[in-house]
Write a protein that holds these residues in place. Structure first.
Motif, PDB file in Angstrom:
ATOM      1  N   MET A 123     -40.666 -52.225  75.103  1.00  0.00           N
ATOM      2  CA  MET A 123     -40.293 -50.992  75.948  1.00  0.00           C
ATOM      3  C   MET A 123     -41.296 -49.688  76.087  1.00  0.00           C
ATOM      4  O   MET A 123     -41.421 -49.258  77.325  1.00  0.00           O
ATOM      5  N   ALA A 124     -42.232 -49.976  75.043  1.00  0.00           N
ATOM      6  CA  ALA A 124     -43.391 -48.789  75.366  1.00  0.00           C
ATOM      7  C   ALA A 124     -44.163 -49.207  76.476  1.00  0.00           C
ATOM      8  O   ALA A 124     -44.854 -48.465  77.139  1.00  0.00           O
ATOM      9  N   ARG A 125     -44.511 -50.643  76.186  1.00  0.00           N
ATOM     10  CA  ARG A 125     -45.459 -51.317  77.269  1.00  0.00           C
ATOM     11  C   ARG A 125     -44.612 -50.959  78.610  1.00  0.00           C
ATOM     12  O   ARG A 125     -45.546 -50.678  79.914  1.00  0.00           O
ATOM     13  N   PHE A 126     -43.482 -51.486  78.839  1.00  0.00           N
ATOM     14  CA  PHE A 126     -42.715 -51.129  79.974  1.00  0.00           C
ATOM     15  C   PHE A 126     -42.983 -49.758  80.536  1.00  0.00           C
ATOM     16  O   PHE A 126     -43.200 -49.537  81.942  1.00  0.00           O
ATOM     17  N   ALA A 127     -42.667 -48.808  79.860  1.00  0.00           N
ATOM     18  CA  ALA A 127     -42.840 -47.411  80.161  1.00  0.00           C
ATOM     19  C   ALA A 127     -44.210 -47.297  80.773  1.00  0.00           C
ATOM     20  O   ALA A 127     -44.457 -46.394  81.850  1.00  0.00           O
ATOM     21  N   ARG A 128     -45.416 -47.724  79.914  1.00  0.00           N
ATOM     22  CA  ARG A 128     -46.576 -47.576  80.571  1.00  0.00           C
ATOM     23  C   ARG A 128     -46.965 -48.127  81.716  1.00  0.00           C
ATOM     24  O   ARG A 128     -47.515 -47.519  82.634  1.00  0.00           O
ATOM     25  N   GLU A 129     -46.327 -49.354  82.228  1.00  0.00           N
ATOM     26  CA  GLU A 129     -46.536 -49.860  83.317  1.00  0.00           C
ATOM     27  C   GLU A 129     -45.941 -49.480  84.501  1.00  0.00           C
ATOM     28  O   GLU A 129     -46.479 -49.345  85.613  1.00  0.00           O
ATOM     29  N   ILE A 130     -44.513 -49.047  84.234  1.00  0.00           N
ATOM     30  CA  ILE A 130     -43.843 -48.207  85.432  1.00  0.00           C
ATOM     31  C   ILE A 130     -44.667 -47.119  85.828  1.00  0.00           C
ATOM     32  O   ILE A 130     -44.745 -46.862  87.022  1.00  0.00           O
ATOM     33  N   GLU A 131     -45.202 -46.239  84.892  1.00  0.00           N
ATOM     34  CA  GLU A 131     -46.138 -44.751  85.171  1.00  0.00           C
ATOM     35  C   GLU A 131     -47.210 -45.460  85.802  1.00  0.00           C
ATOM     36  O   GLU A 131     -47.686 -44.782  86.977  1.00  0.00           O
ATOM     37  N   ARG A 132     -48.012 -46.400  85.231  1.00  0.00           N
ATOM     38  CA  ARG A 132     -49.328 -46.988  86.106  1.00  0.00           C
ATOM     39  C   ARG A 132     -49.220 -47.423  87.344  1.00  0.00           C
ATOM     40  O   ARG A 132     -49.620 -47.277  88.230  1.00  0.00           O
ATOM     41  N   ASP A 133     -48.090 -48.545  87.550  1.00  0.00           N
ATOM     42  CA  ASP A 133     -48.058 -49.251  88.735  1.00  0.00           C
ATOM     43  C   ASP A 133     -47.143 -48.785  89.690  1.00  0.00           C
ATOM     44  O   ASP A 133     -47.317 -48.788  90.933  1.00  0.00           O
ATOM     45  N   ILE A 134     -45.938 -48.039  89.391  1.00  0.00           N
ATOM     46  CA  ILE A 134     -45.222 -47.520  90.494  1.00  0.00           C
ATOM     47  C   ILE A 134     -45.083 -45.938  90.655  1.00  0.00           C
ATOM     48  O   ILE A 134     -44.898 -45.576  91.557  1.00  0.00           O
ATOM     49  N   GLY A 135     -46.085 -45.166  89.611  1.00  0.00           N
ATOM     50  CA  GLY A 135     -46.130 -43.809  89.664  1.00  0.00           C
ATOM     51  C   GLY A 135     -44.953 -42.779  89.220  1.00  0.00           C
ATOM     52  O   GLY A 135     -45.027 -41.688  89.872  1.00  0.00           O
ATOM     53  N   VAL A 136     -43.957 -43.273  88.711  1.00  0.00           N
ATOM     54  CA  VAL A 136     -42.768 -42.442  88.233  1.00  0.00           C
ATOM     55  C   VAL A 136     -42.802 -42.569  86.703  1.00  0.00           C
ATOM     56  O   VAL A 136     -43.385 -43.494  86.174  1.00  0.00           O
ATOM     57  N   THR A 137     -42.216 -41.770  86.009  1.00  0.00           N
ATOM     58  CA  THR A 137     -42.249 -41.945  84.547  1.00  0.00           C
ATOM     59  C   THR A 137     -40.745 -42.057  84.125  1.00  0.00           C
ATOM     60  O   THR A 137     -39.953 -41.706  84.807  1.00  0.00           O
ATOM     61  N   VAL A 138     -40.616 -42.700  82.931  1.00  0.00           N
ATOM     62  CA  VAL A 138     -39.311 -42.886  82.462  1.00  0.00           C
ATOM     63  C   VAL A 138     -39.152 -42.619  81.184  1.00  0.00           C
ATOM     64  O   VAL A 138     -40.388 -42.294  80.361  1.00  0.00           O
ATOM     65  N   SER A 139     -38.103 -42.183  80.717  1.00  0.00           N
ATOM     66  CA  SER A 139     -37.648 -42.041  79.203  1.00  0.00           C
ATOM     67  C   SER A 139     -36.852 -43.016  78.488  1.00  0.00           C
ATOM     68  O   SER A 139     -36.044 -43.638  79.215  1.00  0.00           O
ATOM     69  N   VAL A 140     -37.108 -43.676  77.338  1.00  0.00           N
ATOM     70  CA  VAL A 140     -36.540 -44.629  76.800  1.00  0.00           C
ATOM     71  C   VAL A 140     -35.809 -44.219  75.420  1.00  0.00           C
ATOM     72  O   VAL A 140     -36.479 -43.443  74.688  1.00  0.00           O
ATOM     73  N   GLY A 141     -34.502 -44.842  75.061  1.00  0.00           N
ATOM     74  CA  GLY A 141     -33.722 -44.541  74.004  1.00  0.00           C
ATOM     75  C   GLY A 141     -33.644 -45.819  73.229  1.00  0.00           C
ATOM     76  O   GLY A 141     -33.589 -46.869  74.115  1.00  0.00           O
ATOM     77  N   LEU A 142     -33.934 -46.059  72.071  1.00  0.00           N
ATOM     78  CA  LEU A 142     -33.817 -47.257  71.314  1.00  0.00           C
ATOM     79  C   LEU A 142     -32.728 -46.927  70.200  1.00  0.00           C
ATOM     80  O   LEU A 142     -33.149 -46.405  69.322  1.00  0.00           O
ATOM     81  N   ALA A 143     -31.899 -48.062  69.948  1.00  0.00           N
ATOM     82  CA  ALA A 143     -30.661 -47.780  69.121  1.00  0.00           C
ATOM     83  C   ALA A 143     -30.038 -49.252  68.926  1.00  0.00           C
ATOM     84  O   ALA A 143     -30.180 -49.936  69.572  1.00  0.00           O
ATOM     85  N   PRO A 144     -29.109 -49.085  67.684  1.00  0.00           N
ATOM     86  CA  PRO A 144     -28.128 -50.349  67.795  1.00  0.00           C
ATOM     87  C   PRO A 144     -27.065 -50.543  68.699  1.00  0.00           C
ATOM     88  O   PRO A 144     -26.659 -51.546  68.596  1.00  0.00           O
ATOM     89  N   ASN A 145     -26.768 -49.540  69.346  1.00  0.00           N
ATOM     90  CA  ASN A 145     -25.737 -49.696  70.689  1.00  0.00           C
ATOM     91  C   ASN A 145     -25.924 -48.844  71.521  1.00  0.00           C
ATOM     92  O   ASN A 145     -26.742 -47.946  71.622  1.00  0.00           O
ATOM     93  N   LYS A 146     -25.092 -48.997  72.674  1.00  0.00           N
ATOM     94  CA  LYS A 146     -25.219 -48.163  73.972  1.00  0.00           C
ATOM     95  C   LYS A 146     -25.072 -46.780  74.146  1.00  0.00           C
ATOM     96  O   LYS A 146     -25.880 -45.981  74.397  1.00  0.00           O
ATOM     97  N   PHE A 147     -24.121 -46.322  73.211  1.00  0.00           N
ATOM     98  CA  PHE A 147     -23.905 -44.934  72.720  1.00  0.00           C
ATOM     99  C   PHE A 147     -25.012 -44.339  72.243  1.00  0.00           C
ATOM    100  O   PHE A 147     -25.393 -43.155  72.835  1.00  0.00           O
ATOM    101  N   LEU A 148     -25.557 -44.771  71.266  1.00  0.00           N
ATOM    102  CA  LEU A 148     -26.805 -44.037  70.576  1.00  0.00           C
ATOM    103  C   LEU A 148     -27.970 -44.187  71.585  1.00  0.00           C
ATOM    104  O   LEU A 148     -28.731 -43.184  71.541  1.00  0.00           O
ATOM    105  N   ALA A 149     -28.224 -45.312  72.185  1.00  0.00           N
ATOM    106  CA  ALA A 149     -29.288 -45.508  73.129  1.00  0.00           C
ATOM    107  C   ALA A 149     -29.309 -44.426  73.940  1.00  0.00           C
ATOM    108  O   ALA A 149     -30.418 -43.853  74.539  1.00  0.00           O
TER     109      ALA A 149
END
Length: 440
Positions: free
Chosen positions: A171-197
């Motif tokens: 997911m860290a690599r995904f965020a870097r590539e989206i910013e580099r290749d598509i030109g927008v930024t994203v935020s990522v949440g990582l957790a054991p379930n959807k609610f916390l993520a």
């Protein structure tokens, strides 16, 4: 748990190796900066390599796309939205510093930030960028559950061997590539379930990467307001507040049986989510329930003759979206909002599913005749629901002999527009209305 910023770590994080979000290296904590690239954007958490549910949310998506396409806007407050009587679709973080928020009336947004550049939404452009990002997600895992054009859940369980990396690294690599290749930024949440993520993805915006582990979830949630819980809107928040419940910690202290007795099925949800428990799966297929389009007028309209061309134009937009998605619908809903903000809706079931602008407009026009009696309106919208596959759309109508001719004419219009653009051909109703507006 990373909460206050990109270098913040939980007290137990000393046993884990940090992940540099900018170069992807793993470094031994404690570190203030990555020894390889010097970045301070390190993520450290004892569960970093064990968590598999991610929530990805693009940062101020519409505004980010506009800034990407016009570098002159990089340091300027940008608002994407309607005219002075419309609302803010989204705004950049510079505008948010001035107090501008999504869904805020435009006149209030411009009062808060008069120097802002206002841009009309270009949904076709945003959808195209959203599809690019979605394709990148699907290359990581087939378990992608879209929530909107710019956010989705991902379940990366079992993908470590495929990617030769943990979900956090992926997911860290995904965020870097989206910013580099598509030109927008994203935020990522990582957790054991959807609610916390989903909560985690909001903690460190923009360009965030936050982690919430199972051991810390209950304590982390305790101080949060009840409105953080999925499904608790303003009305239900008010009901909980009337019962003296304003924080999740107060819910945690209650007997689950009492919550269920007080709030029924919602009490079951509260009892589980307040403890950080969520067994919902990441579900890839979530079909659309309806397709719609609406517009807010710069000045109120009361005459049906003025409303009909707008309704036709909106019907064509809905039709184009249905055709692009290969969908058809069995119901048509008209939406009107009065000058006093009273909402009026009218619906009609169709004999057969449709994706034709002609049939959508005709149904909507009949509903408009029933609903519009000289009252002034500030908004009109049209939508198609009860969606089915496009292969079921518009069988031959043996009663309305002109329907086949109109359908063929619409197909011809679609071919011309596909080649030369929407303005290349217009119906007489819409064209006459545009001429009237240009003369006024």
């Amino acid at each position: 748990m990373t909460d206050a910023g990109p270098t913040t770590a939980s007290p137990a994080a000393g046993s884990a190796r940090s992940l540099c979000r900018d170069c992807g290296r793993r470094v031994a904590p404690p570190r203030g900066r990555c020894p390889a690239c010097g970045s301070p954007r390190l993520v450290t958490h004892p569960d970093l390599d064990r968590l598999t549910i991610a929530h990805v949310d693009c940062d101020a998506f519409f505004a980010s796309v506009e800034k990407r396409d016009n570098p002159a806007l990089a340091d300027v407050p940008v608002i994407v939205g309607g005219g002075t009587r419309g609302v803010v679709s989204t705004c950049c973080y510079i505008a948010r510093i001035h107090g501008v928020r999504s869904a805020m009336p435009m006149f209030k947004a411009l009062e808060a930030c008069p120097e802002a550049v206002v841009i009309r939404p270009d949904m076709a452009k945003y959808s195209a960028v959203g599809r690019q990002i979605r394709e990148r997600m699907l290359a990581l895992t087939p378990l992608v559950e879209p929530l909107s054009i710019d956010e989705a859940f991902l379940d990366l369980s079992g993908t470590e061997r495929l990617h030769q990396a943990s979900p956090a690294e992926v997911m860290a690599r995904f965020a870097r590539e989206i910013e580099r290749d598509i030109g927008v930024t994203v935020s990522v949440g990582l957790a054991p379930n959807k609610f916390l993520a989903k909560i985690a993805s909001e903690l460190d915006k923009p360009r965030g990467f936050a982690v919430i582990g199972p051991a810390e979830a209950r304590g982390f949630l305790a101080t949060r307001p009840v409105g953080v819980i999925w499904g608790v809107g303003k009305v239900f928040q008010a009901r909980l507040a009337a019962d003296g419940l304003t924080t999740i910690g107060q819910l945690q202290a209650m007997d689950p049986a009492d919550l269920i007795r007080r709030y029924g099925s919602m009490g079951i949800r509260l009892a589980r989510l307040c403890q950080g428990e969520d067994d919902r799966q990441v579900t890839p297929s979530r079909p659309a329930k309806s397709v719609s389009a609406e517009t807010t007028f710069s000045t109120d309209l009361s005459k049906r003759a003025d409303l009909r061309p707008v309704l036709r134009d909106l019907s064509e937009k809905v039709s184009a979206r249905l055709k692009a998605a290969d969908l058809a619908g069995r119901s048509v809903t008209l939406k009107l909002k009065t000058a006093q903000f009273r909402l009026i809706t009218r619906s009609r079931q169709l004999a057969d599913p449709t994706q034709l602008a002609d049939r959508i407009f005709r149904a909507g026009d009949d509903l408009l005749a029933d609903a519009a009696w000289g009252e002034a309106f500030r908004l009109i919208g049209i939508g198609v629901g009860d969606l089915v596959a496009g292969t079921q759309a518009d069988p031959a109508d043996l009663i309305d002999e002109g329907s086949g001719r109109r359908a063929r004419a619409e197909e011809a219009m679609d071919r011309v527009r596909e080649k030369f653009g929407k303005a290349a051909v217009e119906t007489g109703l819409v064209h006459a209305a545009r001429q009237d507006r240009s003369r006024s």
